[in-house]
Design a protein around this motif. Structure first.
Motif, PDB file in Angstrom:
ATOM      1  N   THR A  61     -26.847  41.703  15.282  1.00  0.00           N
ATOM      2  CA  THR A  61     -27.225  40.313  15.024  1.00  0.00           C
ATOM      3  C   THR A  61     -28.743  40.220  14.991  1.00  0.00           C
ATOM      4  O   THR A  61     -29.441  41.081  15.520  1.00  0.00           O
ATOM      5  N   ALA A  62     -29.252  39.169  14.366  1.00  0.00           N
ATOM      6  CA  ALA A  62     -30.697  38.960  14.286  1.00  0.00           C
ATOM      7  C   ALA A  62     -31.218  38.463  15.626  1.00  0.00           C
ATOM      8  O   ALA A  62     -30.700  37.496  16.176  1.00  0.00           O
ATOM      9  N   GLN A  63     -32.243  39.152  16.133  1.00  0.00           N
ATOM     10  CA  GLN A  63     -32.856  38.755  17.394  1.00  0.00           C
ATOM     11  C   GLN A  63     -34.254  39.340  17.483  1.00  0.00           C
ATOM     12  O   GLN A  63     -34.665  40.094  16.615  1.00  0.00           O
ATOM     13  N   GLY A  64     -34.983  38.972  18.497  1.00  0.00           N
ATOM     14  CA  GLY A  64     -36.336  39.481  18.705  1.00  0.00           C
ATOM     15  C   GLY A  64     -37.280  38.357  19.071  1.00  0.00           C
ATOM     16  O   GLY A  64     -36.864  37.226  19.311  1.00  0.00           O
ATOM     17  N   THR A  65     -38.584  38.663  19.074  1.00  0.00           N
ATOM     18  CA  THR A  65     -39.579  37.662  19.414  1.00  0.00           C
ATOM     19  C   THR A  65     -40.038  36.864  18.205  1.00  0.00           C
ATOM     20  O   THR A  65     -40.824  35.929  18.349  1.00  0.00           O
ATOM     21  N   HIS A  66     -39.580  37.217  17.025  1.00  0.00           N
ATOM     22  CA  HIS A  66     -39.900  36.454  15.806  1.00  0.00           C
ATOM     23  C   HIS A  66     -39.334  35.044  15.968  1.00  0.00           C
ATOM     24  O   HIS A  66     -38.223  34.876  16.474  1.00  0.00           O
ATOM     25  N   PRO A  67     -40.079  34.004  15.548  1.00  0.00           N
ATOM     26  CA  PRO A  67     -39.581  32.635  15.729  1.00  0.00           C
ATOM     27  C   PRO A  67     -38.299  32.325  14.948  1.00  0.00           C
ATOM     28  O   PRO A  67     -37.548  31.433  15.340  1.00  0.00           O
ATOM     29  N   ASP A  68     -38.025  33.051  13.864  1.00  0.00           N
ATOM     30  CA  ASP A  68     -36.798  32.849  13.095  1.00  0.00           C
ATOM     31  C   ASP A  68     -36.261  34.214  12.660  1.00  0.00           C
ATOM     32  O   ASP A  68     -36.366  34.597  11.497  1.00  0.00           O
ATOM     33  N   PRO A  69     -35.700  34.979  13.612  1.00  0.00           N
ATOM     34  CA  PRO A  69     -35.262  36.334  13.278  1.00  0.00           C
ATOM     35  C   PRO A  69     -34.191  36.383  12.192  1.00  0.00           C
ATOM     36  O   PRO A  69     -34.168  37.318  11.389  1.00  0.00           O
ATOM     37  N   LYS A  70     -33.332  35.388  12.129  1.00  0.00           N
ATOM     38  CA  LYS A  70     -32.281  35.383  11.103  1.00  0.00           C
ATOM     39  C   LYS A  70     -32.896  35.311   9.699  1.00  0.00           C
ATOM     40  O   LYS A  70     -32.519  36.071   8.808  1.00  0.00           O
ATOM     41  N   CYS A  81     -34.747  38.629   8.936  1.00  0.00           N
ATOM     42  CA  CYS A  81     -33.796  39.687   8.590  1.00  0.00           C
ATOM     43  C   CYS A  81     -33.260  39.508   7.169  1.00  0.00           C
ATOM     44  O   CYS A  81     -33.122  40.476   6.423  1.00  0.00           O
ATOM     45  N   ALA A  82     -32.970  38.267   6.788  1.00  0.00           N
ATOM     46  CA  ALA A  82     -32.485  38.002   5.432  1.00  0.00           C
ATOM     47  C   ALA A  82     -33.546  38.374   4.397  1.00  0.00           C
ATOM     48  O   ALA A  82     -33.240  38.980   3.359  1.00  0.00           O
ATOM     49  N   ALA A  83     -34.809  38.031   4.682  1.00  0.00           N
ATOM     50  CA  ALA A  83     -35.892  38.357   3.749  1.00  0.00           C
ATOM     51  C   ALA A  83     -36.114  39.866   3.672  1.00  0.00           C
ATOM     52  O   ALA A  83     -36.342  40.409   2.586  1.00  0.00           O
ATOM     53  N   LEU A  84     -36.036  40.550   4.811  1.00  0.00           N
ATOM     54  CA  LEU A  84     -36.172  42.010   4.796  1.00  0.00           C
ATOM     55  C   LEU A  84     -35.018  42.653   4.031  1.00  0.00           C
ATOM     56  O   LEU A  84     -35.223  43.583   3.250  1.00  0.00           O
ATOM     57  N   ALA A  85     -33.811  42.153   4.234  1.00  0.00           N
ATOM     58  CA  ALA A  85     -32.646  42.693   3.526  1.00  0.00           C
ATOM     59  C   ALA A  85     -32.781  42.504   2.017  1.00  0.00           C
ATOM     60  O   ALA A  85     -32.369  43.363   1.230  1.00  0.00           O
ATOM     61  N   ALA A  86     -33.382  41.402   1.598  1.00  0.00           N
ATOM     62  CA  ALA A  86     -33.558  41.126   0.169  1.00  0.00           C
ATOM     63  C   ALA A  86     -34.515  42.107  -0.503  1.00  0.00           C
ATOM     64  O   ALA A  86     -34.495  42.239  -1.731  1.00  0.00           O
ATOM     65  N   THR A  87     -35.330  42.812   0.275  1.00  0.00           N
ATOM     66  CA  THR A  87     -36.271  43.774  -0.309  1.00  0.00           C
ATOM     67  C   THR A  87     -35.594  45.084  -0.684  1.00  0.00           C
ATOM     68  O   THR A  87     -36.185  45.897  -1.384  1.00  0.00           O
ATOM     69  N   SER A  88     -34.386  45.310  -0.207  1.00  0.00           N
ATOM     70  CA  SER A  88     -33.665  46.572  -0.422  1.00  0.00           C
ATOM     71  C   SER A  88     -34.500  47.777   0.002  1.00  0.00           C
ATOM     72  O   SER A  88     -34.466  48.826  -0.632  1.00  0.00           O
ATOM     73  N   ALA A  90     -40.310  34.374   5.068  1.00  0.00           N
ATOM     74  CA  ALA A  90     -40.068  34.237   6.507  1.00  0.00           C
ATOM     75  C   ALA A  90     -40.536  35.427   7.324  1.00  0.00           C
ATOM     76  O   ALA A  90     -40.752  35.294   8.525  1.00  0.00           O
ATOM     77  N   VAL A  91     -40.729  36.581   6.712  1.00  0.00           N
ATOM     78  CA  VAL A  91     -41.043  37.784   7.477  1.00  0.00           C
ATOM     79  C   VAL A  91     -42.339  37.619   8.281  1.00  0.00           C
ATOM     80  O   VAL A  91     -42.382  37.903   9.471  1.00  0.00           O
TER      81      VAL A  91
END
Length: 139
Positions: A60-69, A72-79, A135-136
């Motif tokens: 699941t998305a987690q961490g100290t990032h203010p909006d990890p979800k 994560c979605a933006a990172l996933a979109a980079t392939s 968002a990253v």
């Protein structure tokens, strides 16, 4: 100084990995580990980190990032090609032409593969205009 940032990044990843169970043995194929340390720094070599966060995306998305979800979605979109985070700058935003470099970095593991990425912008305004809506690095 760069070695200190790398050591801090590595320590943060190990802490995050321990907190999320990534460092533990898991059945093969369950989740590919994705834990990344993101920084925004002053200068071309990011020797002075101004801000840093962690994000872990599996299971699941987690961490100290203010909006990890969203991150994560933006990172996933980079392939896996983090240069895809760089959009065309917002044409409606005018930035000053002064040079005060700002460097963003992403270091860690993405879907089981080691990543180390950085990009330097001419100044904070250019960074903001280029990463507009991304968002990253919105922290």
């Amino acid at each position: 100084m760069r070695h200190r940032i790398a050591a801090v990044s590595a320590a943060a990843l190990l802490t995050l990995a321990g907190a999320t169970g990534i460092a533990e043995a898991q059945p093969a194929g369950l989740y590919a580990p994705s834990a990344v340390v993101l920084t925004v720094g002053q200068g071309e070599d990011a020797a002075t980190a101004v801000r840093a966060v962690t994000v872990s995306c599996a299971p699941t998305a987690q961490g100290t990032h203010p909006d990890p979800k969203a991150a994560c979605a933006a990172l996933a979109a980079t392939s896996g090609t983090l240069d895809a985070l760089l959009a065309a700058p917002d044409s409606h935003r005018a930035c000053p032409m002064h040079y005060a470099p700002v460097t963003v970095t992403a270091d860690g593991v993405w879907q089981g593969s080691r990543i180390s990425w950085k990009h330097t912008f001419a100044n904070a305004c250019t960074m903001s205009a280029t990463l507009n809506g991304n968002a990253v690095f919105a922290f």
